[in-house]
Design a protein around this motif. Structure first.
Motif, short mmCIF file in Angstrom:
data_model
loop_
_atom_site.label_atom_id
_atom_site.label_comp_id
_atom_site.label_asym_id
_atom_site.label_seq_id
_atom_site.Cartn_x
_atom_site.Cartn_y
_atom_site.Cartn_z
N LEU A 69 8.04 -6.53 -5.53
CA LEU A 69 6.74 -5.89 -5.33
C LEU A 69 6.40 -4.96 -6.51
O LEU A 69 5.28 -4.98 -7.02
CB LEU A 69 6.74 -5.11 -4.01
N LEU A 70 7.38 -4.20 -6.95
CA LEU A 70 7.15 -3.31 -8.10
C LEU A 70 6.95 -4.11 -9.39
O LEU A 70 6.16 -3.72 -10.24
CB LEU A 70 8.30 -2.32 -8.27
N ALA A 71 7.66 -5.23 -9.53
CA ALA A 71 7.48 -6.08 -10.72
C ALA A 71 6.06 -6.64 -10.77
O ALA A 71 5.50 -6.83 -11.85
CB ALA A 71 8.50 -7.21 -10.71
N GLU A 72 5.49 -6.86 -9.60
CA GLU A 72 4.15 -7.43 -9.54
C GLU A 72 3.05 -6.37 -9.55
O GLU A 72 2.03 -6.54 -10.20
CB GLU A 72 4.02 -8.28 -8.27
N THR A 73 3.27 -5.28 -8.82
CA THR A 73 2.19 -4.32 -8.60
C THR A 73 2.48 -2.91 -9.10
O THR A 73 1.71 -2.00 -8.82
CB THR A 73 1.82 -4.23 -7.11
N GLY A 74 3.60 -2.70 -9.81
CA GLY A 74 3.91 -1.37 -10.32
C GLY A 74 2.75 -0.83 -11.14
O GLY A 74 2.05 -1.58 -11.82
N ARG A 75 2.54 0.46 -11.05
CA ARG A 75 1.36 1.07 -11.67
C ARG A 75 1.35 0.99 -13.19
O ARG A 75 0.30 0.89 -13.79
CB ARG A 75 1.26 2.53 -11.21
N THR A 76 2.52 1.04 -13.81
CA THR A 76 2.56 1.00 -15.27
C THR A 76 3.36 -0.22 -15.73
O THR A 76 4.16 -0.79 -14.98
CB THR A 76 3.23 2.26 -15.86
N ALA B 165 0.83 -1.21 0.00
CA ALA B 165 0.00 0.00 0.00
C ALA B 165 0.86 1.26 0.00
O ALA B 165 0.50 2.26 -0.62
CB ALA B 165 -0.93 0.00 1.21
N GLU B 166 1.99 1.21 0.68
CA GLU B 166 2.87 2.37 0.72
C GLU B 166 3.48 2.63 -0.67
O GLU B 166 3.53 3.77 -1.12
CB GLU B 166 3.97 2.15 1.75
#
Length: 180
Positions: A157-164, A132-133
């Motif tokens: 986490l970014l590889a999975e949930t990155g915004r773009t 969430a952060e």
């Protein structure tokens, strides 16, 4: 104070003598350049006790985008110079009364920028943020973290949930490269 008086004081404070004040008052591009030079000098200083007054003077500029550009540059420079999330947050808190006088869009942008840098500094110090952060930072900061972080949990986490898709790809590629 008037724009002319504010510029005079800021330039004198930074020791900058080669700016044509009349031209700077008349042309916001010249003024923005002058502010950026002032900000570079202020950010390079060891002491931070004049920063609020400098920001206050810059934010009195009638061109909100010019003022925002200069203050963002100062925030960015101090974040990179500080390197500590708590110290940066404390410094930024001292500026918020001035920043809060801005129009909504510029005020919100600066608040987001401070938040982004606080998360960035914490991550770079080794703290793994919650999903969430990371979701709460801007695309710009997610991309910066995907590019610069060496933390496997952050990259995963970014590889999975990155915004773009670009953020996810950068983080995913760096995760794979780090596993080799």
């Amino acid at each position: 104070m008037t724009l002319h008086a504010d510029l005079t004081a800021l330039l004198a404070h930074a020791g900058i003598a080669d700016v044509d004040l009349d031209e700077a008052v008349a042309d916001e591009h010249v003024r923005c350049s002058a502010y950026l030079r002032v900000v570079a000098v202020v950010a390079a200083a060891r002491r931070r006790d004049d920063d609020r007054e400098v920001v206050s003077a810059i934010l009195r500029d009638p061109a909100g985008s010019v003022a925002k550009t200069a203050v963002v540059a100062l925030v960015d420079d101090i974040a990179m110079k500080t390197g500590d999330a708590a110290e940066f947050r404390h410094w930024a808190a001292g500026l918020m009364p001035e920043v809060d006088r801005l129009a909504d869009g510029h005020r919100e942008f600066l608040h987001r920028r401070v938040h982004d840098w606080t998360v960035y500094l914490a991550v770079m110090a080794g703290r793994a943020p919650a999903a969430a952060e990371l979701a709460g930072v801007t695309d710009w900061m997610q991309r910066k973290l995907a590019t610069e972080s060496t933390s496997p949990p952050v990259l995963a986490l970014l590889a999975e949930t990155g915004r773009t898709r670009k953020i996810r790809n950068i983080a995913g590629n760096r995760t794979v490269a780090n596993e080799r």
